[in-house]
Scaffold this active site. Structure first.
Site, PDB file in Angstrom:
ATOM      1  N   ASP A  74      -4.872  -6.186  -7.462  1.00  0.00           N
ATOM      2  CA  ASP A  74      -5.080  -5.390  -6.263  1.00  0.00           C
ATOM      3  C   ASP A  74      -5.281  -3.945  -6.722  1.00  0.00           C
ATOM      4  O   ASP A  74      -5.074  -3.608  -7.891  1.00  0.00           O
ATOM      5  CB  ASP A  74      -3.865  -5.538  -5.330  1.00  0.00           C
ATOM      6  CG  ASP A  74      -4.230  -5.399  -3.856  1.00  0.00           C
ATOM      7  OD1 ASP A  74      -5.317  -4.861  -3.564  1.00  0.00           O
ATOM      8  OD2 ASP A  74      -3.433  -5.824  -2.999  1.00  0.00           O
ATOM      9  N   HIS A 120       0.831  -1.202   0.000  1.00  0.00           N
ATOM     10  CA  HIS A 120       0.000   0.000   0.000  1.00  0.00           C
ATOM     11  C   HIS A 120       0.865   1.250   0.000  1.00  0.00           C
ATOM     12  O   HIS A 120       0.451   2.303  -0.484  1.00  0.00           O
ATOM     13  CB  HIS A 120      -0.903   0.032   1.239  1.00  0.00           C
ATOM     14  CG  HIS A 120      -1.988  -0.993   1.240  1.00  0.00           C
ATOM     15  ND1 HIS A 120      -1.801  -2.255   1.730  1.00  0.00           N
ATOM     16  CD2 HIS A 120      -3.275  -0.942   0.807  1.00  0.00           C
ATOM     17  CE1 HIS A 120      -2.933  -2.947   1.610  1.00  0.00           C
ATOM     18  NE2 HIS A 120      -3.831  -2.172   1.051  1.00  0.00           N
TER      19      HIS A 120
END
Length: 503
Positions: free
Chosen positions: A265, A194
């Site tokens: 993702d 992330h």
């Protein structure tokens, strides 16, 4: 292709334009009404939407929203991250309370895992959500991994395989699509993708063990897999898995034989956004073999930029039309099975006690050792609950151990702290004063990753050798009790043990 290049920039044959849109999953803002831009995307064939906490007010509202979305296009896939534990976006909609996967692995009862997965899937179906981006198939074997941890079933490939199979089978029985993630495994990294690009430096032979849970998921019939934004130099030294033909093609399609939908993702994660940009990431991911890309940010201009990049790539020949049609065909096949939600009130009830049963069994597994160390339940304790700040990309329901202890024992007191104290010495002195004459409980959460938690715990133990140390993340050598997760149900089960009120 030459004739396509002479056409206006965003003009494609209708069926190819629809195919491009099917390859996108979009996030958006709001709990009611479909934004105009999203409406246009859906009308042109958008493959799916992903819901977050920002889209959830209560159960009735979510069902109205999913009904409204499907009224625009019945084959629209409505998805959400729904792993259980402390990670989920449906707390306000009455989500079943189940522990995270690690606690389920500790108990190692696949039937119980199936009961928990069934509860989550049944609740999703009742809300009109038919795609769940779960379960996590990553193995947790690196002590410094910052992102997988209790989201994983554990470090053993065989154990993970058992529980993935149970989870996938139970979810499928509810007519909800499961999605094993993050292929080929995020557990060997020390970086959260992330925030930046993660690298798994291990050899091919070492990485193979991480692939085995995904192989089991494919054998169990999982309809979707999600790729990892991780570079594996032993597999492809140049690109992360999400953008790698070698990993998505040779390993996933050829070796594992997976022919379901591969979804990326989220493209706005820094591992992709900072190095490639979301738009280029969308083009590269589809070219590498992904079938859908997730653009989870609520600002739909990012989704449009990704869409336009794919269309431009078709025009200039850097993305093959056949590749987009293949991807869209897989998404279309998935939608035929999972896009239609059951009628309101038609979903069979689920086991509302499965999650607490699992959480209790996980904590009880450590109780014998705790007693050997001199621990005994006590009332009126002072509880210090230390945990890291909530992850910005993962929902947190506000749960803490002190609240769960006080719900069972109103005489308990304490504090919950999720950040480095401004003055540690003053805080330690204050806690020792407040806890004078009563039992002291010090809880940490993955203390090995957060030096401030270790330092504060050690300072408290220096003043109170009799303090009871518990851990709400992965096991810690200093702890006598461990909940193996920070979901509300994990903390409730731990609180029962601490105050001696368990069943």
């Amino acid at each position: 292709m030459k004739s396509m290049q002479q056409q206006p920039r965003h003009h494609l044959p209708v069926d190819l334009d629809e195919a491009v849109h099917r390859c996108l999953v979009a996030g958006f803002d709001g709990t009611a009404g479909v934004p105009h831009t999203l409406r246009r995307l859906i009308e042109r064939g958008l493959g799916g939407v992903i819901l977050f906490t920002r889209n959830v007010r209560d159960a009735d509202q979510v069902r109205r929203l999913t009904d409204e979305l499907r009224a625009l296009r019945p084959d629209l896939l409505v998805a959400i991250d729904n792993e259980g534990g402390g990670i989920g976006h449906l707390v306000a909609a009455g989500a079943p309370e189940v522990p995270g996967s690690y606690a389920l692995g500790v108990v190692d009862d696949p039937d119980l895992t199936a009961r928990c997965a069934d509860a989550l899937a049944g609740h999703l179906a009742s809300l009109g959500i038919t795609v769940s981006y779960a379960p996590v198939a990553d193995l947790q074997h690196h002590p410094d991994n910052p992102i997988v941890r209790t989201r994983s079933f554990g470090a053993d490939p065989g154990l993970a395989a058992r529980h993935l199979t149970a989870w996938i089978t139970a979810t499928e029985a509810r007519g909800v699509a499961s999605c094993a993630k993050h292929f080929p495994g995020h557990g060997g990294t020390v970086t959260d993708s992330h925030h930046e690009m993660a690298v798994d430096p291990r050899s091919y032979d070492e990485i193979r063990a991480d692939v085995e849970p995904f192989r089991a998921a494919v054998a169990a019939g999982v309809p979707m897999l999600m790729s990892a934004h991780v570079v594996y130099p032993a597999l492809d030294p140049e690109r992360p898995a999400t953008l790698s033909r070698r990993i998505l093609g040779d390993l996933l399609r050829h070796d594992l034989g997976f022919d379901g939908v591969l979804v990326s993702d989220a493209l706005e994660m820094k591992a992709i956004a900072d190095r490639y940009g979301e738009a280029a990431g969308a083009r590269l991911a589809l070219a590498a073999g992904a079938d859908q890309v997730i653009v989870a940010v609520p600002d739909l201009t990012t989704t449009l930029a990704c869409r336009d990049a794919v269309i431009d790539a078709l025009h200039d020949g850097t993305l093959a039309e056949e590749r987009v049609r293949e991807a869209a065909g897989r998404v279309r096949k998935l939608a035929e099975r999972y896009a239609v939600a059951p009628e309101r009130g038609a979903v069979a009830p689920w086991d509302t006690g499965a999650g607490l049963d699992a959480a209790r069994r996980a904590v009880r597994g450590t109780l014998e050792g705790a007693r050997a160390g001199g621990f005994a339940p006590a009332s009126g304790a002072y509880v210090v609950d230390l945990f890291p700040p909530p992850h910005p990309a993962l929902n947190w329901g506000g749960e803490d151990l002190l609240s769960e202890v006080r719900a069972l024992d109103p005489t308990a007191a304490g504090l919950a702290l999720s950040e480095v104290p401004v003055d540690q010495r003053a805080m330690v002195e204050g806690i020792l004063g407040w806890a004078a004459g009563v039992p002291l409980v010090v809880a940490t959460s993955d203390a090995g990753l957060y030096p401030w938690q270790r330092e504060l715990r050690e300072a408290l133990l220096a003043g109170r050798e009799d303090a009871v140390v518990v851990e709400t993340g992965l096991p810690d050598h200093a702890a006598v009790l461990c909940s193996y997760g920070r979901g509300r149900v994990n903390l409730r089960a731990l609180a029962e043990v601490l105050v001696g009120s368990g069943v």
